[in-house]
Enzyme design. Sequence first.
Site, PDB file in Angstrom:
ATOM      1  N   ASP A  25      33.955 -44.571 -70.208  1.00 52.29           N
ATOM      2  CA  ASP A  25      33.154 -45.034 -69.069  1.00 52.29           C
ATOM      3  C   ASP A  25      33.691 -44.517 -67.735  1.00 52.29           C
ATOM      4  OD1 ASP A  25      33.748 -46.679 -71.273  1.00 52.29           O
ATOM      5  OD2 ASP A  25      32.747 -48.398 -70.416  1.00 52.29           O
TER       6      ASP A  25
ATOM      7  N   ASP B 105      36.961 -49.560 -62.441  1.00 57.71           N
ATOM      8  CA  ASP B 105      35.530 -49.635 -62.144  1.00 57.71           C
ATOM      9  C   ASP B 105      35.227 -49.865 -60.662  1.00 57.71           C
ATOM     10  OD1 ASP B 105      34.504 -48.920 -64.593  1.00 57.71           O
ATOM     11  OD2 ASP B 105      34.627 -50.953 -65.389  1.00 57.71           O
TER      12      ASP B 105
HETATM   13  N1  GLY Z   1      31.985 -50.008 -68.379  1.00 60.24           N
HETATM   14  C1  GLY Z   1      31.837 -50.980 -69.379  1.00 60.24           C
HETATM   15  C2  GLY Z   1      30.554 -50.936 -70.121  1.00 60.24           C
HETATM   16  O1  GLY Z   1      29.834 -49.973 -70.161  1.00 60.24           O
HETATM   17  O2  GLY Z   1      30.266 -51.948 -70.712  1.00 60.24           O
END
Ligand code: GLY
Length: 381
Positions: free
Chosen positions: A158, A100
């Site tokens: 994600d 992320d």
């Molecule tokens: N990337 C983690 C979420 O969407 O919670």
Amino acid sequence: MSKQWTTEQEDFLTTTLAKVQGKFSAAVKRNGTIIPYIPFNGHYPDMAQENIHWWTNGFWAGILWQMYHLTQEEQYLVAARYQESLLDGALNEYEKLDHDVGFMWLSAAVADYTLTQNPNAKTRGLKALQALASRYNPTGQFLLAWNGPEQQGQMIIDCLMNLPLLYWGTKETGDPRYGAIATNHAHTALRYLLRSDGSVNHIVVLNPATGAFEKSLGGQGYGVGSSWSRGQSWAIYGMALAYENTQDPAFLAAAKNVAHYFIANVALTDFVSVIDFRAPQEPVRYDTTATAIAACGLLSLAQHVPPAEKTFYQTAALKMVQALTAKFCDFEPATDGLLTHGSAKYHGDVDQEVPIIYGDYFYLEALLRLLGKDLKIYEKG
Ligand code: GLY
């Protein structure tokens, strides 16, 4: 991308934007030196103190850069740059970073560099780029999501939203390897994370040595085989972005397939998403963040379809933003958190139906997109 809206629709959008500006103008004065996540009793604790590595820590910077792009007001630029300096605390601890870094530094340093050509911001973006590229498994052709021994081989839906950092890296450095990693990962996602009916898996486990598929996990959704709505929305937006960067029709077809599935499901609940489309019908619990992200994804997708198809995606996005605005927005400037009823995950008692910072970010981005006033943070710009 702006559309010719009716006078009534245009009035709705401009009136709503005025309220949003009032909210964030107050928030930047109150929260200019902290990193927000979820408010407690109407006010944000500081994630810079609690967990500087948390994946959502770039979204306040993203809001600030969007607001600076919209207004040119110095207060937003100063606060956004301060966020970048706080995030250096995370960038300097490589072993705690995960995939992320895309969300975190695209919204902060790369947005800064795009808007102001700040050389320090470029350096930060390039460091985040290296951290993301180093997560690539060349045998399995995917980016590893997290770091724990029990998380080896896990790729998640994600991550499609982190790929624009790699495409940016190729554009900035001229090195095609970054974009190639992104495109290979998107193809692997197409193969294992997307299902033929337009629903998606949140997590799949691939053998880290051979790349062979082992199993799928329920992740933040109801369970294995269910349909976590935020995962669906990451897939719409992420596949539209993969198409923008590659022009590969397989990505466009995937974005459309997931979009149609999302719109069909959300139409059953007045255009606001429940946490999981395949959970038991009771209790009804919402995740508004998925709706806001999907609206952005639909508007991104609408740019890549023939004129006759555009209105469908644009109108669905408008209906979602109207539904969120009517029932799930707190425009009161004195309290923190704009979009209410965001849910981090299906199971558990905490972080359910509360304002979450990424909900605010994507609601703002969707509203600005509908007005043709957004800063391109995930797209090429
Ligand atoms: N990337 C983690 C979420 O969407 O919670």
